[in-house]
Design a protein around this motif. Structure first.
Motif, PDB file in Angstrom:
ATOM      1  N   TYR A  19      72.360 -45.816 -25.597  1.00  0.00           N
ATOM      2  CA  TYR A  19      71.142 -46.223 -26.270  1.00  0.00           C
ATOM      3  C   TYR A  19      71.095 -47.748 -26.286  1.00  0.00           C
ATOM      4  CZ  TYR A  19      71.330 -41.450 -28.043  1.00  0.00           C
ATOM      5  OH  TYR A  19      71.392 -40.084 -28.163  1.00  0.00           O
ATOM      6  N   THR A  20      69.895 -48.314 -26.274  1.00  0.00           N
ATOM      7  CA  THR A  20      69.754 -49.760 -26.355  1.00  0.00           C
ATOM      8  C   THR A  20      68.882 -50.121 -27.550  1.00  0.00           C
ATOM      9  OG1 THR A  20      67.879 -49.737 -24.826  1.00  0.00           O
ATOM     10  CG2 THR A  20      70.047 -50.137 -23.879  1.00  0.00           C
ATOM     11  N   ASP A  21      69.218 -51.250 -28.176  1.00  0.00           N
ATOM     12  CA  ASP A  21      68.485 -51.806 -29.311  1.00  0.00           C
ATOM     13  C   ASP A  21      68.258 -50.759 -30.396  1.00  0.00           C
ATOM     14  OD1 ASP A  21      67.264 -53.807 -30.778  1.00  0.00           O
ATOM     15  OD2 ASP A  21      65.292 -53.399 -29.917  1.00  0.00           O
ATOM     16  N   VAL A  22      69.344 -50.344 -31.044  1.00  0.00           N
ATOM     17  CA  VAL A  22      69.283 -49.275 -32.040  1.00  0.00           C
ATOM     18  C   VAL A  22      69.941 -49.702 -33.351  1.00  0.00           C
ATOM     19  CG1 VAL A  22      69.274 -47.429 -30.338  1.00  0.00           C
ATOM     20  CG2 VAL A  22      71.445 -48.231 -31.258  1.00  0.00           C
ATOM     21  N   ARG A  23      69.628 -48.980 -34.383  1.00  0.00           N
ATOM     22  CA  ARG A  23      70.345 -49.011 -35.652  1.00  0.00           C
ATOM     23  C   ARG A  23      71.065 -47.670 -35.719  1.00  0.00           C
ATOM     24  NH1 ARG A  23      70.148 -53.836 -38.308  1.00  0.00           N
ATOM     25  NH2 ARG A  23      68.154 -54.817 -37.977  1.00  0.00           N
ATOM     26  N   TYR A  24      72.237 -47.658 -36.355  1.00  0.00           N
ATOM     27  CA  TYR A  24      72.991 -46.408 -36.405  1.00  0.00           C
ATOM     28  C   TYR A  24      73.753 -46.299 -37.712  1.00  0.00           C
ATOM     29  CZ  TYR A  24      76.959 -49.360 -35.172  1.00  0.00           C
ATOM     30  OH  TYR A  24      77.916 -50.338 -35.168  1.00  0.00           O
ATOM     31  N   GLN A  25      74.145 -45.062 -38.030  1.00  0.00           N
ATOM     32  CA  GLN A  25      74.906 -44.785 -39.233  1.00  0.00           C
ATOM     33  C   GLN A  25      75.914 -43.696 -38.905  1.00  0.00           C
ATOM     34  OE1 GLN A  25      72.653 -42.943 -42.384  1.00  0.00           O
ATOM     35  NE2 GLN A  25      74.066 -43.683 -43.947  1.00  0.00           N
ATOM     36  N   LEU A  26      77.194 -43.989 -39.093  1.00  0.00           N
ATOM     37  CA  LEU A  26      78.221 -42.975 -38.928  1.00  0.00           C
ATOM     38  C   LEU A  26      78.230 -42.101 -40.174  1.00  0.00           C
ATOM     39  CD1 LEU A  26      81.063 -45.162 -37.451  1.00  0.00           C
ATOM     40  CD2 LEU A  26      79.577 -43.583 -36.221  1.00  0.00           C
ATOM     41  N   ILE A  27      78.189 -40.803 -39.989  1.00  0.00           N
ATOM     42  CA  ILE A  27      78.179 -39.855 -41.101  1.00  0.00           C
ATOM     43  C   ILE A  27      79.318 -38.857 -40.906  1.00  0.00           C
ATOM     44  CG2 ILE A  27      75.724 -40.121 -41.625  1.00  0.00           C
ATOM     45  CD1 ILE A  27      75.197 -37.620 -39.964  1.00  0.00           C
ATOM     46  N   ARG A  28      79.575 -38.069 -41.898  1.00  0.00           N
ATOM     47  CA  ARG A  28      80.688 -37.117 -41.836  1.00  0.00           C
ATOM     48  C   ARG A  28      80.572 -36.170 -40.635  1.00  0.00           C
ATOM     49  NH1 ARG A  28      82.359 -33.383 -46.806  1.00  0.00           N
ATOM     50  NH2 ARG A  28      80.537 -34.456 -47.586  1.00  0.00           N
ATOM     51  N   ASP A  29      79.377 -35.729 -40.324  1.00  0.00           N
ATOM     52  CA  ASP A  29      79.178 -34.755 -39.248  1.00  0.00           C
ATOM     53  C   ASP A  29      78.946 -35.387 -37.885  1.00  0.00           C
ATOM     54  OD1 ASP A  29      79.431 -32.734 -41.098  1.00  0.00           O
ATOM     55  OD2 ASP A  29      77.271 -32.593 -41.452  1.00  0.00           O
ATOM     56  N   GLY A  30      78.884 -36.720 -37.788  1.00  0.00           N
ATOM     57  CA  GLY A  30      78.624 -37.357 -36.495  1.00  0.00           C
ATOM     58  C   GLY A  30      78.010 -38.729 -36.652  1.00  0.00           C
ATOM     59  N   ILE A  31      76.844 -38.911 -36.050  1.00  0.00           N
ATOM     60  CA  ILE A  31      76.173 -40.203 -36.076  1.00  0.00           C
ATOM     61  C   ILE A  31      74.664 -39.994 -36.100  1.00  0.00           C
ATOM     62  CG2 ILE A  31      76.156 -40.424 -33.554  1.00  0.00           C
ATOM     63  CD1 ILE A  31      76.643 -43.440 -33.933  1.00  0.00           C
ATOM     64  N   ARG A  32      73.969 -40.864 -36.810  1.00  0.00           N
ATOM     65  CA  ARG A  32      72.501 -40.907 -36.779  1.00  0.00           C
ATOM     66  C   ARG A  32      72.108 -42.198 -36.084  1.00  0.00           C
ATOM     67  NH1 ARG A  32      71.032 -39.265 -42.866  1.00  0.00           N
ATOM     68  NH2 ARG A  32      71.171 -37.029 -42.583  1.00  0.00           N
ATOM     69  N   ILE A  33      71.113 -42.103 -35.230  1.00  0.00           N
ATOM     70  CA  ILE A  33      70.670 -43.252 -34.445  1.00  0.00           C
ATOM     71  C   ILE A  33      69.165 -43.367 -34.577  1.00  0.00           C
ATOM     72  CG2 ILE A  33      70.557 -44.236 -32.130  1.00  0.00           C
ATOM     73  CD1 ILE A  33      73.012 -42.407 -31.481  1.00  0.00           C
ATOM     74  N   TRP A  34      68.699 -44.593 -34.856  1.00  0.00           N
ATOM     75  CA  TRP A  34      67.271 -44.874 -34.920  1.00  0.00           C
ATOM     76  C   TRP A  34      66.927 -45.834 -33.785  1.00  0.00           C
ATOM     77  CZ3 TRP A  34      70.309 -44.227 -39.156  1.00  0.00           C
ATOM     78  CH2 TRP A  34      69.897 -43.271 -40.078  1.00  0.00           C
ATOM     79  N   SER A  35      66.006 -45.400 -32.921  1.00  0.00           N
ATOM     80  CA  SER A  35      65.582 -46.214 -31.787  1.00  0.00           C
ATOM     81  C   SER A  35      64.065 -46.208 -31.719  1.00  0.00           C
ATOM     82  CB  SER A  35      66.174 -45.665 -30.483  1.00  0.00           C
ATOM     83  OG  SER A  35      65.605 -44.412 -30.172  1.00  0.00           O
ATOM     84  N   ASP A  36      63.515 -46.874 -30.708  1.00  0.00           N
ATOM     85  CA  ASP A  36      62.061 -46.863 -30.509  1.00  0.00           C
ATOM     86  C   ASP A  36      61.533 -45.460 -30.247  1.00  0.00           C
ATOM     87  OD1 ASP A  36      61.882 -49.583 -30.873  1.00  0.00           O
ATOM     88  OD2 ASP A  36      61.922 -50.052 -28.735  1.00  0.00           O
TER      89      ASP A  36
END
Length: 58
Positions: A19-36
């Motif tokens: 992914y490029t130019d993203v915000r992300y959050q590591l969570i217990r079950d994996g990862i959340r990614i916010w992109s365009d």
């Protein structure tokens, strides 16, 4: 939330998703990614690599 210019997610089957130019959050079950393209939630991850090349965009 951390910002990444490039975020590479390595899955348990050794495939990679980039992914490029993203915000992300590591969570217990994996990862959340916010992109365009919207929000992505991945649970089958082995590891992540995040790279930043300077100040994050506001």
């Amino acid at each position: 939330m951390p910002h990444a210019d490039t975020l590479t997610v390595v899955h348990h089957d050794d495939t990679k998703t980039r992914y490029t130019d993203v915000r992300y959050q590591l969570i217990r079950d994996g990862i959340r990614i916010w992109s365009d393209e919207g929000e992505h939630s991945l649970t089958d991850i082995l590891m992540t690599h995040a790279y930043r090349r300077g100040k994050p965009k506001n």
